[in-house]
Design a protein around this motif. Structure first.
Motif, mmCIF file in Angstrom:
data_model
loop_
_atom_site.group_PDB
_atom_site.id
_atom_site.type_symbol
_atom_site.label_atom_id
_atom_site.label_comp_id
_atom_site.label_asym_id
_atom_site.label_seq_id
_atom_site.Cartn_x
_atom_site.Cartn_y
_atom_site.Cartn_z
ATOM 1 N N THR A 1 4.059 1.635 12.295
ATOM 2 C CA THR A 1 3.150 1.877 11.184
ATOM 3 C C THR A 1 3.385 3.295 10.704
ATOM 4 O OG1 THR A 1 1.494 0.351 12.037
ATOM 5 C CG2 THR A 1 0.739 1.989 10.431
ATOM 6 N N VAL A 2 3.662 3.432 9.420
ATOM 7 C CA VAL A 2 3.873 4.746 8.841
ATOM 8 C C VAL A 2 2.719 5.038 7.889
ATOM 9 C CG1 VAL A 2 5.352 3.890 6.955
ATOM 10 C CG2 VAL A 2 5.506 6.284 7.663
ATOM 11 N N LYS A 3 2.215 6.269 7.965
ATOM 12 C CA LYS A 3 1.129 6.708 7.091
ATOM 13 C C LYS A 3 1.548 8.002 6.400
ATOM 14 C CE LYS A 3 -2.532 4.746 9.908
ATOM 15 N NZ LYS A 3 -3.760 5.005 10.656
ATOM 16 N N VAL A 4 1.295 8.077 5.112
ATOM 17 C CA VAL A 4 1.533 9.306 4.368
ATOM 18 C C VAL A 4 0.342 10.223 4.648
ATOM 19 C CG1 VAL A 4 1.737 10.337 2.066
ATOM 20 C CG2 VAL A 4 2.860 8.143 2.580
ATOM 21 N N GLU A 5 0.632 11.442 5.106
ATOM 22 C CA GLU A 5 -0.436 12.387 5.415
ATOM 23 C C GLU A 5 -0.571 13.493 4.387
ATOM 24 O OE1 GLU A 5 -0.301 13.953 9.377
ATOM 25 O OE2 GLU A 5 -0.938 12.027 10.209
ATOM 26 N N LEU A 6 0.524 13.813 3.689
ATOM 27 C CA LEU A 6 0.467 14.948 2.776
ATOM 28 C C LEU A 6 1.596 14.836 1.761
ATOM 29 C CD1 LEU A 6 -0.233 18.581 3.549
ATOM 30 C CD2 LEU A 6 1.983 18.079 2.561
ATOM 31 N N VAL A 7 1.283 15.125 0.509
ATOM 32 C CA VAL A 7 2.292 15.285 -0.537
ATOM 33 C C VAL A 7 1.816 16.463 -1.373
ATOM 34 C CG1 VAL A 7 3.486 14.270 -2.509
ATOM 35 C CG2 VAL A 7 2.837 12.813 -0.573
ATOM 36 N N LYS A 8 2.556 17.561 -1.293
ATOM 37 C CA LYS A 8 2.130 18.792 -1.968
ATOM 38 C C LYS A 8 3.342 19.678 -2.202
ATOM 39 C CE LYS A 8 -1.086 22.581 -1.472
ATOM 40 N NZ LYS A 8 -2.091 23.246 -0.679
ATOM 41 N N GLY A 9 3.415 20.279 -3.371
ATOM 42 C CA GLY A 9 4.553 21.142 -3.681
ATOM 43 C C GLY A 9 5.831 20.320 -3.648
ATOM 44 N N ALA A 10 6.752 20.719 -2.785
ATOM 45 C CA ALA A 10 8.007 19.976 -2.620
ATOM 46 C C ALA A 10 7.997 19.155 -1.331
ATOM 47 C CB ALA A 10 9.185 20.958 -2.590
ATOM 48 N N ARG A 11 6.862 19.143 -0.612
ATOM 49 C CA ARG A 11 6.802 18.533 0.722
ATOM 50 C C ARG A 11 6.060 17.211 0.754
ATOM 51 N NH1 ARG A 11 3.443 21.819 4.020
ATOM 52 N NH2 ARG A 11 4.055 20.451 5.721
ATOM 53 N N ASN B 1 0.864 -1.178 0.000
ATOM 54 C CA ASN B 1 0.000 0.000 0.000
ATOM 55 C C ASN B 1 0.908 1.238 0.000
ATOM 56 O OD1 ASN B 1 -1.520 2.245 0.858
ATOM 57 N ND2 ASN B 1 -2.875 0.989 2.104
ATOM 58 N N PRO B 2 0.763 2.150 -0.950
ATOM 59 C CA PRO B 2 1.668 3.299 -1.017
ATOM 60 C C PRO B 2 1.415 4.361 0.053
ATOM 61 C CG PRO B 2 0.047 3.413 -2.758
ATOM 62 C CD PRO B 2 -0.151 2.097 -2.081
ATOM 63 N N LEU B 3 0.311 4.228 0.814
ATOM 64 C CA LEU B 3 -0.002 5.248 1.810
ATOM 65 C C LEU B 3 0.130 4.780 3.249
ATOM 66 C CD1 LEU B 3 -3.096 6.864 0.085
ATOM 67 C CD2 LEU B 3 -0.712 7.588 -0.016
ATOM 68 N N GLU B 4 0.262 3.478 3.471
ATOM 69 C CA GLU B 4 0.396 2.960 4.834
ATOM 70 C C GLU B 4 1.185 1.657 4.807
ATOM 71 O OE1 GLU B 4 -2.432 1.464 8.514
ATOM 72 O OE2 GLU B 4 -3.252 2.871 7.050
ATOM 73 N N PHE B 5 2.034 1.487 5.812
ATOM 74 C CA PHE B 5 2.938 0.336 5.827
ATOM 75 C C PHE B 5 3.294 0.011 7.269
ATOM 76 C CE2 PHE B 5 7.318 -1.440 5.205
ATOM 77 C CZ PHE B 5 6.998 -2.467 4.328
ATOM 78 N N THR B 6 3.375 -1.286 7.588
ATOM 79 C CA THR B 6 3.688 -1.724 8.954
ATOM 80 C C THR B 6 4.805 -2.753 8.929
ATOM 81 O OG1 THR B 6 1.407 -1.334 9.683
ATOM 82 C CG2 THR B 6 2.731 -2.839 11.016
#
Length: 167
Positions: A88-98, A11-16
């Protein structure tokens, strides 16, 4: 553009992941050293990117890569030698360069929250190390998570005041 996840990838947005606390990670009091939590957050972020197909092999041809800009760690309970930790890592935001990832670190057997790590990443050009726009594919992939994060951060209207609208 609709991004269809590859069923062979994570899953590209959450990983354990889980692993044992190792002796060399302890401080003089027998607890996991504070700096190790940051190392763990970076370790799982790298493993996540690789497992989801967006690691070094994907990034280098696009001329960029992620570097950590800022980290915020909240410690709740210490981990000790012999503990098995689950991250567990979750992607919260991808915007601009961040990009922003949130990592929770729990003791695996009982689920006790040990620490939370909020990490802000910056996409940089490999040629000069300067921040640049994240590739569109990653922005699109994280669009729903980004929108949810922005909505949580935006203050709502105060009682008696109309909601603000944007055109």
């Amino acid at each position: 553009m609709t991004v269809i996840p590859d069923p062979e990838r994570a899953n590209p947005l959450e990983f354990t992941m889980r692993w044992p606390v190792r002796g060399y990670e302890l401080d003089s009091r027998g607890h996991v050293n504070n700096a190790v939590y940051l190392s763990w957050a970076e370790e799982i972020a790298t493993a996540h990117a690789e497992a989801a197909g967006y690691g070094r092999e994907w990034s280098e041809p696009r001329g960029g890569g992620w570097v950590v800009r800022r980290t915020e760690i909240t410690y709740h309970q210490p981990a000790v030698y012999g503990d098995e930790v689950e991250l567990t890592v979750k992607v919260e935001l991808v915007k601009g360069a961040r990009g922003v990832r949130r990592t929770s670190i729990r003791r695996a057997p009982d689920g006790e929250l040990l620490a939370e790590v909020l990490t802000e990443w910056v996409w940089v050009r490999l040629s000069d190390g300067r921040p640049t726009q994240v590739p569109r594919e990653l922005v699109d992939l994280a669009a729903a998570a980004t929108a949810a994060t922005i909505a949580r951060r935006r203050p709502g209207p105060r009682a008696g005041q109309p909601a603000q609208t944007r055109d």
